[in-house]
Design a protein around this motif. Structure first.
Motif, mmCIF file in Angstrom:
data_model
loop_
_atom_site.group_PDB
_atom_site.id
_atom_site.type_symbol
_atom_site.label_atom_id
_atom_site.label_comp_id
_atom_site.label_asym_id
_atom_site.label_seq_id
_atom_site.Cartn_x
_atom_site.Cartn_y
_atom_site.Cartn_z
ATOM 1 N N ASN A 27 14.857 -24.906 38.424
ATOM 2 C CA ASN A 27 16.005 -25.376 39.204
ATOM 3 C C ASN A 27 17.335 -24.803 38.708
ATOM 4 N N PHE A 28 17.259 -23.709 37.965
ATOM 5 C CA PHE A 28 18.465 -23.101 37.410
ATOM 6 C C PHE A 28 19.388 -22.617 38.529
ATOM 7 N N ASN A 32 11.260 -27.435 34.399
ATOM 8 C CA ASN A 32 12.030 -27.875 35.569
ATOM 9 C C ASN A 32 13.453 -27.321 35.527
ATOM 10 N N LYS A 33 14.045 -27.258 34.334
ATOM 11 C CA LYS A 33 15.398 -26.712 34.211
ATOM 12 C C LYS A 33 15.412 -25.221 34.551
ATOM 13 N N TYR A 69 10.106 -30.779 31.082
ATOM 14 C CA TYR A 69 11.555 -30.892 31.271
ATOM 15 C C TYR A 69 12.205 -29.509 31.320
ATOM 16 N N LEU A 108 17.321 -20.802 27.961
ATOM 17 C CA LEU A 108 16.302 -21.756 28.399
ATOM 18 C C LEU A 108 14.903 -21.183 28.204
#
Length: 238
Positions: A131-132, A127-128, A124, A150
């Motif tokens: 895709n930031f 992916n964050k 998770y 993050l």
């Protein structure tokens, strides 16, 4: 071989199976003792299963690094002290691990992280990070601090420093990309990773300083910036 125990003896509770999960190597050292102040310090920040396990390990490593003995490996000290740092759900987890199933500090860290930071959470957060993007009305400094946050949440993300800088640069709006290119004297991505990081940190400090100066001049009815100062830390690359 015949079992010569009586029925009463057979019905007694077994005496095996009560060993701890953590196996601490034999310590053959003179005058070795874990002082109570060190144990108290470990217990001052107990992990219950609800906090960030990476932060707990960072704190625990800092505390145990203060103990030095020429004949005792630091990993043995960590294995001895770690149970004192757990409480609640986390303590229950350790107590339920099979006896003598944790033989090294690396074993313990691996099982601890996988229990309280499962692979699904890693996926998770990865992916964050991948895709930031800079949000509308988000300042450069705010975006940079959020991106670093993050990375700190997932220190085992596996992204190289180059990947991190490329991801952040391409997440920015055109104005902030142009500003980075200008600061780099050309294409930002033509710089070495450490140079690029220094440029980002420098730009973040300048923008934050200007934001604070502007805040002091606006009226009390105007909204204030939510920027937070940079901690000057390097990007996690673990």
């Amino acid at each position: 071989m015949a079992d010569n125990r009586t029925m009463a003896q057979m019905l007694q509770a077994p005496i095996e199976g009560y060993e701890d999960a953590i196996v601490v190597p034999p310590i053959n050292a003179n005058n070795f003792e874990l002082k109570q102040p060190l144990i108290n310090l470990v217990q001052s920040n107990k992990f219950t299963g609800r906090q960030d396990p990476h932060n707990h390990l960072r704190f625990f490593n800092k505390v145990t690094s203060t103990f030095r003995h020429p004949e005792v490996p630091n990993t043995s000290v960590k294995l001895l002290l770690f149970p004192f740092s757990l409480d609640g759900e986390a303590r229950d987890w350790l107590d339920k691990e099979p006896p003598r199933s944790i033989l090294t500090w690396d074993d313990l860290v691996s099982k601890f992280i996988n229990q309280f930071f499962p692979p699904s959470k890693t996926t998770y957060l990865r992916n964050k990070i991948t895709n930031f993007f800079q949000e509308p009305n988000e300042t450069f400094n705010e975006a940079w601090e959020r991106f670093k946050g993050l990375l700190r949440q997932c220190p085992h993300h596996g992204f190289s420093e180059l990947h991190q800088l490329d991801t952040f640069y391409n997440s920015l709006n055109s104005n902030d990309q142009d500003a980075l290119d200008s600061a780099a004297g050309g294409n930002f991505l033509d710089k070495m990773p450490q140079e690029g990081l220094a440029i980002i940190e420098s730009k973040s400090k300048v923008r934050y300083s200007r934001s604070r100066a502007n805040d002091s001049r606006v009226s009390t009815d105007a909204p204030l910036s939510n920027s937070s100062s940079s901690n000057n830390s390097l990007i996690c690359t673990k």
